[in-house]
Write a protein that holds these residues in place. Structure first.
Motif, mmCIF file in Angstrom:
data_model
loop_
_atom_site.group_PDB
_atom_site.id
_atom_site.type_symbol
_atom_site.label_atom_id
_atom_site.label_comp_id
_atom_site.label_asym_id
_atom_site.label_seq_id
_atom_site.Cartn_x
_atom_site.Cartn_y
_atom_site.Cartn_z
ATOM 1 N N ALA A 96 0.828 -1.208 0.000
ATOM 2 C CA ALA A 96 0.000 0.000 0.000
ATOM 3 C C ALA A 96 0.865 1.261 0.000
ATOM 4 N N VAL A 97 1.938 1.250 0.782
ATOM 5 C CA VAL A 97 2.842 2.405 0.815
ATOM 6 C C VAL A 97 3.511 2.583 -0.546
ATOM 7 N N ALA A 98 3.927 1.487 -1.170
ATOM 8 C CA ALA A 98 4.562 1.562 -2.485
ATOM 9 C C ALA A 98 3.579 2.093 -3.524
ATOM 10 N N ALA A 99 2.328 1.651 -3.445
ATOM 11 C CA ALA A 99 1.311 2.122 -4.402
ATOM 12 C C ALA A 99 1.063 3.616 -4.241
ATOM 13 N N ARG A 100 1.019 4.077 -2.988
ATOM 14 C CA ARG A 100 0.847 5.528 -2.757
ATOM 15 C C ARG A 100 2.020 6.295 -3.326
ATOM 16 N N SER A 101 3.198 5.769 -3.150
ATOM 17 C CA SER A 101 4.399 6.429 -3.639
ATOM 18 C C SER A 101 4.390 6.515 -5.163
ATOM 19 N N GLU A 102 3.980 5.437 -5.791
ATOM 20 C CA GLU A 102 3.918 5.408 -7.257
ATOM 21 C C GLU A 102 2.896 6.393 -7.800
ATOM 22 N N SER A 103 1.842 6.630 -7.036
ATOM 23 C CA SER A 103 0.799 7.552 -7.486
ATOM 24 C C SER A 103 1.064 8.988 -7.074
ATOM 25 N N GLY A 104 2.242 9.237 -6.475
ATOM 26 C CA GLY A 104 2.608 10.581 -6.110
ATOM 27 C C GLY A 104 2.256 10.974 -4.689
ATOM 28 N N GLY A 105 1.699 10.041 -3.919
ATOM 29 C CA GLY A 105 1.343 10.320 -2.530
ATOM 30 C C GLY A 105 2.538 10.193 -1.603
ATOM 31 N N THR A 106 2.294 10.438 -0.333
ATOM 32 C CA THR A 106 3.370 10.295 0.637
ATOM 33 C C THR A 106 3.562 8.822 0.975
ATOM 34 N N THR A 107 4.772 8.491 1.422
ATOM 35 C CA THR A 107 5.085 7.088 1.663
ATOM 36 C C THR A 107 4.810 6.651 3.083
ATOM 37 N N THR A 108 4.929 7.528 4.068
ATOM 38 C CA THR A 108 4.686 7.124 5.452
ATOM 39 C C THR A 108 3.843 8.146 6.164
#
Length: 108
Positions: A96-108
């Motif tokens: 989920a964290v990786a997916a957020r990162s890929e979509s431009g969201g924050t990682t943590t």
């Protein structure tokens, strides 16, 4: 990765066998241990930078790395002590964290 989880589960079981308290108390103590380890990372960073005039360069960056490993291990042990399937939970969270990162969201 199997070896890591074997060690994490061994440590969690060992700690639980020596602490006869409620689940919430065991988890709380482990969370406090995690916070203690984070403080040791901060102490090591201050020492690596020589930012404490009384102690000078009391640590190096390998000390920071070691303390950071202690933080990671303490966090995984807390997750294991909380029961369920910690390996699956961690893997799902990581995805989920990786997916957020890929979509431009924050990682943590």
């Amino acid at each position: 990765m199997d070896e890591i989880w074997e060690t994490v589960n061994f440590l969690a079981d060992k700690l639980d066998s020596h602490f006869d308290r409620s689940d919430e108390q065991r988890w709380t103590v482990q969370a406090l241990k995690l916070q203690e380890e984070v403080g040791e990372v901060a102490e090591a960073v201050i020492g690596a930078l020589g930012a404490n005039p009384r102690k000078g360069h009391s640590h190096d960056w390998d000390d920071v790395r070691k303390e950071t490993c202690d933080v990671a291990l303490s966090a995984l042990v807390l997750l294991a002590r909380m029961g369920g399937d910690p390996r699956r939970f961690f893997a799902e969270h990581l995805r989920a964290v990786a997916a957020r990162s890929e979509s431009g969201g924050t990682t943590t």
